[in-house]
Design a protein around this motif. Structure first.
Motif, short mmCIF file in Angstrom:
data_model
loop_
_atom_site.label_atom_id
_atom_site.label_comp_id
_atom_site.label_asym_id
_atom_site.label_seq_id
_atom_site.Cartn_x
_atom_site.Cartn_y
_atom_site.Cartn_z
N THR A 1 0.83 -1.21 0.00
CA THR A 1 0.00 0.00 0.00
C THR A 1 0.87 1.26 0.00
OG1 THR A 1 -1.72 -1.16 1.22
CG2 THR A 1 -1.82 1.23 1.23
N GLU A 2 1.93 1.25 0.84
CA GLU A 2 2.84 2.40 0.91
C GLU A 2 3.51 2.63 -0.43
OE1 GLU A 2 5.19 5.47 2.93
OE2 GLU A 2 3.22 4.52 3.18
N LEU A 3 3.96 1.55 -1.09
CA LEU A 3 4.62 1.68 -2.39
C LEU A 3 3.66 2.23 -3.43
CD1 LEU A 3 6.82 -1.54 -2.54
CD2 LEU A 3 7.63 0.81 -2.49
N SER A 4 2.40 1.79 -3.38
CA SER A 4 1.41 2.30 -4.33
C SER A 4 1.19 3.79 -4.15
CB SER A 4 0.09 1.54 -4.16
OG SER A 4 0.24 0.18 -4.45
N GLU A 5 1.08 4.21 -2.89
CA GLU A 5 0.87 5.63 -2.62
C GLU A 5 2.09 6.45 -3.04
OE1 GLU A 5 -0.09 6.12 1.45
OE2 GLU A 5 -2.00 5.03 1.33
N VAL A 6 3.29 5.94 -2.73
CA VAL A 6 4.53 6.65 -3.10
C VAL A 6 4.63 6.77 -4.61
CG1 VAL A 6 7.04 6.46 -3.15
CG2 VAL A 6 5.80 6.12 -1.01
N LEU B 1 2.27 9.45 -5.88
CA LEU B 1 2.75 10.79 -5.56
C LEU B 1 3.98 11.16 -6.39
CD1 LEU B 1 2.38 10.74 -1.67
CD2 LEU B 1 1.00 12.02 -3.29
N GLN B 2 4.89 10.21 -6.60
CA GLN B 2 6.09 10.50 -7.40
C GLN B 2 5.71 10.89 -8.82
OE1 GLN B 2 8.28 6.86 -6.66
NE2 GLN B 2 9.81 7.95 -5.43
N GLY B 3 4.71 10.19 -9.37
CA GLY B 3 4.28 10.53 -10.73
C GLY B 3 3.76 11.94 -10.81
N ARG B 4 2.96 12.33 -9.85
CA ARG B 4 2.37 13.67 -9.88
C ARG B 4 3.42 14.75 -9.58
NH1 ARG B 4 -1.34 10.08 -9.02
NH2 ARG B 4 -3.52 10.43 -9.61
N PHE B 5 4.29 14.47 -8.59
CA PHE B 5 5.31 15.46 -8.26
C PHE B 5 6.35 15.58 -9.37
CE2 PHE B 5 4.62 14.93 -3.41
CZ PHE B 5 3.47 15.70 -3.53
N GLY B 6 6.58 14.49 -10.12
CA GLY B 6 7.49 14.57 -11.26
C GLY B 6 6.98 15.54 -12.31
N LEU C 1 13.16 18.22 -1.99
CA LEU C 1 13.24 17.62 -0.67
C LEU C 1 12.10 16.63 -0.44
CD1 LEU C 1 14.24 20.73 1.48
CD2 LEU C 1 15.72 18.82 0.81
N THR C 2 10.91 17.06 -0.90
CA THR C 2 9.75 16.18 -0.75
C THR C 2 9.93 14.89 -1.55
OG1 THR C 2 8.32 18.11 -0.48
CG2 THR C 2 7.25 16.04 -1.03
N MET C 3 10.46 15.04 -2.78
CA MET C 3 10.66 13.85 -3.61
C MET C 3 11.75 12.95 -3.02
SD MET C 3 10.18 15.44 -7.45
CE MET C 3 10.11 13.82 -8.21
N GLU C 4 12.77 13.57 -2.41
CA GLU C 4 13.79 12.76 -1.74
C GLU C 4 13.18 11.97 -0.58
OE1 GLU C 4 16.91 15.33 -0.52
OE2 GLU C 4 17.58 15.84 -2.56
N GLU C 5 12.25 12.63 0.14
CA GLU C 5 11.57 11.94 1.22
C GLU C 5 10.72 10.79 0.68
OE1 GLU C 5 10.07 10.86 4.93
OE2 GLU C 5 11.85 11.96 4.30
N LEU C 6 10.10 11.01 -0.47
CA LEU C 6 9.32 9.92 -1.08
C LEU C 6 10.21 8.76 -1.47
CD1 LEU C 6 6.79 11.84 -3.38
CD2 LEU C 6 6.30 10.60 -1.27
N VAL C 7 11.41 9.08 -2.01
CA VAL C 7 12.35 8.01 -2.36
C VAL C 7 12.74 7.23 -1.11
CG1 VAL C 7 14.67 7.54 -3.22
CG2 VAL C 7 13.23 9.19 -4.40
N ARG C 8 12.97 8.00 -0.01
CA ARG C 8 13.33 7.32 1.24
C ARG C 8 12.19 6.42 1.72
NH1 ARG C 8 12.40 7.11 6.21
NH2 ARG C 8 10.72 8.66 6.05
N ARG C 9 10.96 6.97 1.65
CA ARG C 9 9.81 6.16 2.05
C ARG C 9 9.68 4.91 1.20
NH1 ARG C 9 4.60 9.85 2.02
NH2 ARG C 9 3.70 7.76 2.05
N GLY C 10 9.88 5.10 -0.11
CA GLY C 10 9.78 3.95 -1.00
C GLY C 10 10.82 2.90 -0.70
N GLY C 11 12.07 3.35 -0.47
CA GLY C 11 13.13 2.40 -0.13
C GLY C 11 12.85 1.67 1.16
N HIS C 12 12.35 2.42 2.14
CA HIS C 12 12.02 1.79 3.42
C HIS C 12 10.88 0.78 3.24
CE1 HIS C 12 11.47 1.34 7.72
NE2 HIS C 12 10.18 1.59 7.57
#
Length: 623
Positions: free
Chosen positions: A280-285, A288-293, A367-378
């Motif tokens: 679920t977390e990966l789907s949300e990330v 969000l990454q698509g839209r923020f990109g 910064l937000t996208m970096e946080e998303l990458v971190r969330r995705g990796g986690h």
């Protein structure tokens, strides 16, 4: 004043009798027993004004086309035709009453599209001068173009909606509640929401919430697909309780192993839940990454554009000596800016400021996208770890199952059944959690409707409440002067309780008063309104067939309301009102009213809107 008038509703088929009902400019009453097609007529009118489908009833067999005659504000008569299966409509610039249709008309899509004139919604909105109107759809101020369907539910009221506990201004759909209140506000205040400025990030917030709901819906569909042939949760728990009792008789020798197995099952369930949470977390990330990109690309584009504009502005100053291109100063009056070391302009400074602002926004986004990458990796790491745990626990469970009394097939069978029951119950728990999460997201959207409701003009609401009370007073409703419209609940407050708390008979009368009162409110103030209302069973809910059959008037309604109702809408309503009712009027209607009577008796007057099943084709052949 721009308003529409309905002329007739007609069903046509090549081998069946033409079925039509004409409407007068004021009151048209269609009355008779239940199941004579009155509600079907209301649905047919709604269908011809952009509704998705037309109910398929046995009497409809053989009819292929619906026709709706409409008089436009210019006085022109047009006819809309549509196949009973749905799809696009055809507009004929004449009064067409039957087929076949030799003269081709204009094709109008049934779906609203503000960027095209070739659809029914825009055609009708243009007649009311509402084709450029915008209405608000959320608390952040995002707007959409008004559709004619946003007005239909305020003037065409079916029997179910008439008696529903849902407030009159809305349909009960949470996704459209804000739009519906905005459309009501448009009619009350004669002003759309085109001046509303959306807050920054509003669109992204809406998309993010929508993306989350889409992900949850997909997960729910997956879980529900696994539960299709599974007994309900209560039955599963009963089975598990009985199974545990049976297992207790077989586990004295293997109690230690069973305790270990039970612990492993719990660990396995937690690990499975952890896997699901990671997905679920990966789907949300990902969403969000698509839209923020896309937003990051927009910032890059803005910076390139600003740099180009700045360079062009500087060059313009270099290559055009003489009068300043920006401030108009003559050459002799121009001074070199020593502070900057080069010639500078206010234009350059504004561009530099905008570039700095955009870079700051892009930096924040990065910064937000970096946080998303971190969330995705986690999430990926957690998911892999949970999957490994699930596999290891599964192996250990299989080993334990082999160790648990290999020679006792009954015990192994009971344990297998218990595992299946626990897995099924875990799916129910997962579905409940996903449903709760979705409900929380949906609840957050309810604040949108609250914001729009709070913005309703109090003066307009007081005037509308006065119109509502005046209408109910004319109908003999007790203590009508205290009735008012409450903007917080978007409901009518009568007898110190909301409409939803009353019985269905009172709810129907209050809804009728709301609909008629809103139309008259608009007509009195020259505010755009379709100009017609259609009410299905505002006074009574059922009448059996037979000319002498008794009617069932709600006992909570005042005596004399029937006479007062018809007397008032004929004398004090300036628009067109079409009423479908089981109850006969207690007084003769006025000379300008149209009275259509259905009998539901073959050979006695008109049976109903459509001939009874089996008689239509025969009657056509006899003709």
């Amino acid at each position: 004043m721009s308003r529409l008038r309905l002329l007739h509703i007609t069903l046509w088929g090549p081998n069946v009798p033409l079925s039509t009902v004409e409407f007068g400019p004021g009151l048209t009453l269609v009355r008779g027993p239940s199941d004579t097609g009155k509600s079907f007529m209301v649905e047919a009118i709604d269908f011809m004004l952009g509704g998705k489908s037309l109910k398929e009833i046995p009497e409809r067999t053989g009819y292929s086309t619906v026709l709706l005659g409409v008089e436009l504000p210019t006085g022109e008569t047009v006819t809309l035709t549509r196949g009973v299966a749905g799809g696009a409509l055809t507009l004929h610039r004449s009064d067409v009453r039957s087929g076949p249709f030799s003269v081709p008309g204009e094709t109008l899509s049934a779906k609203h599209n503000s960027k095209s004139d070739a659809n029914l919604s825009m055609f009708l909105l243009k007649q009311l001068d509402l084709d450029n109107s915008l209405i608000r759809k959320n608390a952040q101020g995002a707007t959409v173009s008004l559709s004619f369907r946003d007005l239909v539910h305020l003037c065409i009221i079916g029997e179910t909606k008439m008696q529903s506990e849902v407030p009159p201004a809305i349909t009960g759909q949470y996704t459209t509640k804000t739009k519906e209140i905005s459309a009501f506000k448009l009619l009350l205040e004669a002003e759309d929401d085109s001046s509303v400025v959306a807050t920054q990030g509003a669109r992204e917030g809406v998309r993010t919430t929508g993306a989350k709901i889409e992900v949850i819906d997909q997960l729910l569909r997956d879980v529900e697909a696994k539960l299709v042939e599974t007994p309900d949760e209560g039955e599963l728990r009963d089975q598990l309780a009985r199974l545990n009792a049976s297992l207790a008789d077989h586990t004295s020798a293997v109690e230690g192993l069973l305790t270990e197995r039970s612990g492993l099952v719990k660990q396995l369930r937690r690990s499975q839940e952890a896997v699901q949470e990671a997905r679920t977390e990966l789907s949300e990330v990902g969403a969000l990454q698509g839209r923020f990109g896309l937003l990051s690309d927009q910032y890059d584009s803005d910076l390139n554009r600003l740099a180009t504009i700045r360079e062009a502005g500087v060059l313009l100053g270099f290559f055009t000596p003489g009068k300043c291109q920006f401030c108009g100063a003559e050459l002799a009056d121009q001074q070199y800016n020593h502070a900057h070391g080069v010639d500078g302009t206010v234009f350059e400074e504004s561009i530099d400021a905008e570039i700095a602002k955009t870079r700051a926004l892009r930096a924040d986004l990065a910064l937000t996208m970096e946080e998303l990458v971190r969330r995705g990796g986690h999430a990926r790491a957690s998911g892999r770890e949970a999957v490994a745990q699930v596999e290891a626990l599964g192996v250990r469970l299989r080993v334990l199952d082999d160790e648990l009394s290999p020679g006792n097939s009954q015990l192994r069978e009971l344990i297998g059944v218990k595992s299946d029951l626990e897995r099924s119950l875990a799916l129910y728990s997962q579905a409940a959690e996903l449903t709760q999460l979705k409900a929380a997201l949906i609840d957050s959207t309810q604040t949108d409707a609250t914001v729009v409701s709070a913005g309703l003009n109090l003066t307009a609401l007081r005037e509308f409440s006065a119109e509502l009370a005046k209408r109910l007073s004319a109908w003999g409703y007790p203590d009508a002067a205290s009735v008012r419209y409450d903007r917080a609940e978007q409901d009518i407050l009568a007898d110190d309780q909301y409409r939803s708390a009353h019985g269905k008979g009172v709810r129907a009368v209050l809804h009728a008063a709301f609909t008629v009162g809103l139309a008259q409110y608009c007509l009195d103030r020259d505010i755009a309104h379709p100009g017609f209302v259609v009410l299905d069973s505002p006074l009574v809910t059922y009448r059996p067939p037979g000319r002498n059959s008794p009617v069932q008037l709600d006992q909570s309604l005042p005596v004399g309301i029937v006479a007062d109702f018809y007397r008032d809408i004929q004398a004090s309503f300036d628009g067109q009102v079409i009423v479908m009712e089981n109850l006969d009027p207690t007084e003769p209607l006025g000379p300008n009213a149209v009275d259509v009577v259905f009998t539901k008796e073959i050979g006695v007057g008109r049976y109903g809107f459509l001939p009874p099943k089996g008689s239509a084709r025969a009657a056509k052949m006899e003709d």
